[in-house]
Design a protein around this motif. Structure first.
Motif, short mmCIF file in Angstrom:
data_model
loop_
_atom_site.label_atom_id
_atom_site.label_comp_id
_atom_site.label_asym_id
_atom_site.label_seq_id
_atom_site.Cartn_x
_atom_site.Cartn_y
_atom_site.Cartn_z
N GLU A 175 0.95 -1.22 0.18
CA GLU A 175 0.29 -0.06 -0.12
C GLU A 175 1.05 1.17 -0.12
O GLU A 175 1.99 1.27 0.62
CB GLU A 175 -1.04 0.15 1.16
CG GLU A 175 -2.01 -1.02 1.37
CD GLU A 175 -2.68 -1.15 2.52
OE1 GLU A 175 -2.77 0.05 3.27
OE2 GLU A 175 -3.22 -2.42 2.86
N GLU A 176 0.43 2.28 -0.58
CA GLU A 176 0.98 3.49 -0.74
C GLU A 176 1.35 4.03 0.87
O GLU A 176 2.41 4.72 1.01
CB GLU A 176 0.30 4.49 -1.37
CG GLU A 176 0.51 4.27 -3.02
CD GLU A 176 -0.01 5.44 -3.96
OE1 GLU A 176 -0.36 6.33 -3.36
OE2 GLU A 176 0.21 5.30 -4.96
N ARG A 177 0.38 4.16 1.76
CA ARG A 177 0.54 4.08 3.08
C ARG A 177 0.70 2.62 3.89
O ARG A 177 -0.27 1.72 4.07
CB ARG A 177 -0.59 4.83 3.64
CG ARG A 177 -0.80 6.03 3.18
CD ARG A 177 -1.75 6.79 4.12
NE ARG A 177 -1.57 6.88 5.51
CZ ARG A 177 -2.26 7.71 6.36
NH1 ARG A 177 -3.52 8.04 6.11
NH2 ARG A 177 -2.01 7.93 7.58
N TYR A 178 2.07 2.20 3.86
CA TYR A 178 2.36 0.68 4.36
C TYR A 178 1.41 0.30 5.33
O TYR A 178 1.12 1.05 6.48
CB TYR A 178 3.72 0.83 4.84
CG TYR A 178 4.21 -0.38 5.37
CD1 TYR A 178 4.78 -1.33 4.28
CD2 TYR A 178 3.91 -0.94 6.61
CE1 TYR A 178 5.26 -2.58 5.04
CE2 TYR A 178 4.39 -2.15 7.32
CZ TYR A 178 4.89 -3.11 6.39
OH TYR A 178 5.40 -4.37 6.87
N SER A 179 0.95 -0.80 5.35
CA SER A 179 0.16 -1.42 6.46
C SER A 179 0.99 -2.96 6.73
O SER A 179 1.24 -3.67 5.71
CB SER A 179 -1.34 -1.42 6.08
OG SER A 179 -2.12 -2.67 6.58
N GLY A 180 0.75 -3.32 8.04
CA GLY A 180 1.48 -4.55 8.50
C GLY A 180 0.13 -5.66 8.49
O GLY A 180 0.39 -6.66 9.21
N ALA A 181 -1.08 -5.28 8.15
CA ALA A 181 -2.27 -6.23 8.57
C ALA A 181 -2.24 -7.27 7.54
O ALA A 181 -2.77 -8.28 8.16
CB ALA A 181 -3.39 -5.22 8.13
N GLY A 182 -1.48 -7.49 6.75
CA GLY A 182 -1.30 -8.73 5.70
C GLY A 182 -2.59 -8.69 5.02
O GLY A 182 -2.73 -10.03 4.36
N ARG A 183 -3.67 -7.78 4.94
CA ARG A 183 -4.79 -8.16 3.82
C ARG A 183 -4.46 -8.22 2.47
O ARG A 183 -2.98 -7.68 1.93
CB ARG A 183 -5.56 -6.96 4.19
CG ARG A 183 -6.94 -7.36 3.44
CD ARG A 183 -8.21 -6.39 3.73
NE ARG A 183 -9.18 -6.87 3.23
CZ ARG A 183 -10.23 -7.88 3.67
NH1 ARG A 183 -10.03 -7.96 5.05
NH2 ARG A 183 -11.15 -8.29 3.15
N VAL A 184 -4.82 -9.19 1.68
CA VAL A 184 -4.27 -9.39 0.51
C VAL A 184 -5.49 -8.51 -0.54
O VAL A 184 -6.59 -8.44 -0.46
CB VAL A 184 -4.46 -10.91 -0.26
CG1 VAL A 184 -4.33 -10.97 -1.64
CG2 VAL A 184 -3.52 -11.52 0.72
N TRP A 185 -4.69 -7.87 -1.50
CA TRP A 185 -5.39 -6.74 -2.47
C TRP A 185 -5.52 -7.32 -3.97
O TRP A 185 -5.77 -6.68 -4.79
CB TRP A 185 -5.13 -5.30 -2.24
CG TRP A 185 -5.18 -4.88 -0.93
CD1 TRP A 185 -4.00 -4.45 0.21
CD2 TRP A 185 -6.58 -4.62 -0.12
NE1 TRP A 185 -4.63 -4.27 1.14
CE2 TRP A 185 -5.83 -4.00 1.09
CE3 TRP A 185 -7.60 -4.53 -0.58
CZ2 TRP A 185 -6.93 -3.68 2.04
CZ3 TRP A 185 -8.75 -4.20 0.35
CH2 TRP A 185 -8.19 -3.79 1.69
N GLY A 186 -4.87 -8.43 -4.14
CA GLY A 186 -4.68 -8.63 -5.69
C GLY A 186 -3.35 -9.38 -5.86
O GLY A 186 -2.58 -9.95 -5.05
N VAL A 187 -2.90 -9.09 -7.06
CA VAL A 187 -1.59 -9.65 -7.36
C VAL A 187 -0.81 -8.70 -8.54
O VAL A 187 -1.20 -7.87 -9.11
CB VAL A 187 -1.53 -11.18 -8.08
CG1 VAL A 187 -2.07 -12.21 -7.20
CG2 VAL A 187 -2.49 -11.17 -9.61
#
Length: 524
Positions: free
Chosen positions: A160-172
């Motif tokens: 993400e442009e705003r880094y997240s450590g949540a580990g959610r998947v948004w595609g490939v």
């Protein structure tokens, strides 16, 4: 490109999920090559379902548990088995021309099954299923099918442009096989339907693209992987130095085919198991392997020439025609066969809704460990798993749609610090090396020493490939090599962890069965 649901893989699992979602959502399906290049098209045997009078769900469940050496999740087995008849009905409605016996479906029998329950289209079931699903998907206005997209890695919070450590998947991220450009595909939910990892081995019945991509990508993104030591070897792959991976379906044995020593003509399976040629695949594959090693053979014979010629041609038209082209008439001659890697029983851990550990990521089919197969897959349960879990994942996504968050801004693929490779030979050399030592050291019969040798080689190759990946532009071959090494590492690590012989994992150092059946679960 943004879509509602992204599906990586265009075989039975991926297209089943797409068709179940498309009436409500925009669905994009990525294929690694052509849309019909995956394992589904190659499936000869059929689909297991309880349809014969006198057969029961309990029988099918019990057969599955016995083949799986007690490592299956009974609740999952019941869930899949009970979903089989409805899956057959839906496929019939899509136009799959299943073989008929008068007014009812013709059922054949395969190893490990106590009844005739294999629904089939002659000996090319997978091709017919793929064709029907693909035509339905191509006709649906909400489904976009994109060929020649080789997935590199899952897009997660760290992209993400705003880094997240949540580990959610948004595609490939995926590289276009034709242009070489890396595309970003994003979605509210992503389904991995990428097939197995057969090409980790030198001899395999799997298509060229079965390089464990989904398993490796999910592992790198933080998902658990389980039971990777259980690699199924199909007992009867055609032995031919020109044609490397032509499968002789289990149904040939189901309809009376006998395994014989080519030198003596002796039929050896009744000596080893009361079920003879209809024993589960692991038993038959080890028996052939032992016969080959004991007598110094290149192959054994599979002989169905004692059956009427019209019967053989009618049941196995495609195999008969293929063999005729190679100078073998199966109505009058035996077929030379050897075992070959056939199916990946382990994979990404999922629940009965197809959910992985990572939010937003689902998976279905051969890339998963659902609990269905245990330590050894029962014949013709694989296509069935694709339909049941493809539908389950779609159902779960639809039911939870309102809770799925919007896709955030994702960084584009960065190629600013890499160059074009000037030494493609590295890829070819390492690819060949992996497949050869996996075959020799991590095959049908294993030892701790062989596994450790494989592990040492994997460490060396991993560092080479990581260095290569960091310096050069990605290519489809490099992506596949990276995934092959990762998958091989998971297989060997799992095999070293299991100190017993169960199902497909047979080791000379621990020939006995442990008191308790426990999954091998690897945590990133």
């Amino acid at each position: 490109m943004q879509t509602d649901v992204l599906i990586v893989g265009s075989g039975a699992a991926g297209l089943t999920a797409a068709l179940n979602l498309a009436d409500r959502f925009r669905v994009t399906v990525l294929a690694k090559g052509a849309l019909n290049d995956g394992s589904t098209s190659w499936a000869q045997g059929g689909i297991a379902a309880v349809l014969e009078p006198g057969d029961t769900f309990d029988n099918h469940v019990e057969d599955t548990m016995i083949a799986g050496a007690g490592l299956n999740d009974r609740e999952i087995v019941e869930f899949v088995v009970e979903g089989a008849p409805a899956a057959i009905t839906r496929l019939t409605e899509l136009g799959v021309p299943f073989a008929m016996d008068g007014e009812v479906l013709h059922l054949t029998r395969e190893g490990g099954h106590s009844h005739r329950r294999i629904v089939h289209v002659a000996d090319a079931t997978g091709w017919a299923v793929q064709d029907a699903l693909q035509k339905a998907a191509e006709a649906h206005p909400n489904i976009t099918l994109v060929p020649d997209q080789v997935a590199i890695d899952l897009v997660t919070g760290r992209h993400e442009e705003r880094y997240s450590g949540a580990g959610r998947v948004w595609g490939v991220y995926a590289v276009d096989r034709v242009s070489g450009h890396v595309n970003l595909y994003t979605a509210h939910a992503t389904i991995l339907a990428t097939g197995g990892a057969g090409r980790t081995y030198l001899f395999s019945t799997a298509p060229r693209g079965a390089t464990g991509d989904g398993i490796a990508m999910a592992w790198r993104a933080g998902a658990r992987v389980a039971n990777m030591e259980f690699m199924q070897f199909h007992p009867t792959c055609l032995y031919n130095l020109e044609v490397k991976n032509f499968l002789i379906t289990e149904a040939v044995r189901g309809e009376g085919g006998q395994l014989k020593n080519p030198n003596t003509g002796h039929r050896f399976m009744p000596d080893l198991d009361p079920r003879a040629e209809l024993a589960p695949r692991d038993v038959v594959a080890r028996a052939i392997d032992a016969e080959i090693k004991r007598y110094g053979l290149d192959y054994v014979h599979l002989d169905i020439s004692h059956m009427p010629a019209d019967f053989v041609r009618g049941h196995f038209p495609n195999i008969h025609e293929k063999l005729l082209g190679l100078g073998i008439d199966m109505t009058t001659q035996p077929i030379p066969v050897v075992p070959a890697q056939h199916y990946t029983c382990g994979g990404v851990v999922i629940d009965r809704d197809g959910r992985t550990d990572l939010p937003g990521l689902y998976a279905a089919g051969e890339c998963t460990e659902s609990g269905l197969h245990g330590a050894n897959r029962l014949a013709s349960n694989s296509l069935l798993e694709c339909f049941v879990f493809g539908e389950a994942a779609a159902r779960s996504i639809a039911a939870n749609w309102d809770t799925l968050p919007a896709v955030p801004a994702i960084r584009a693929w960065d190629e600013s610090r890499v160059t074009d490779s000037d030494e493609e030979v590295v890829i070819k050399q390492n690819w060949t090396e992996i497949r050869r030592f996996m075959w020799n050291y991590v095959g049908i019969v294993r030892t701790t020493k062989r596994l450790e040798r494989a592990q040492n080689r994997i460490k060396l190759l991993s560092s080479e490939v990581d260095d290569y990946y960091g310096h050069f532009r990605v290519t489809p071959d490099l992506i596949e090599l990276r995934n092959l090494i990762q998958t091989a590492e998971l297989i060997v690590r799992s095999a070293l962890h299991r100190h017993e012989s169960r199902g497909l994992h047979f080791t000379l150092d621990y020939p006995g069965l442990a008191a308790e059946a426990v999954d091998t679960i690897l945590i990133p």
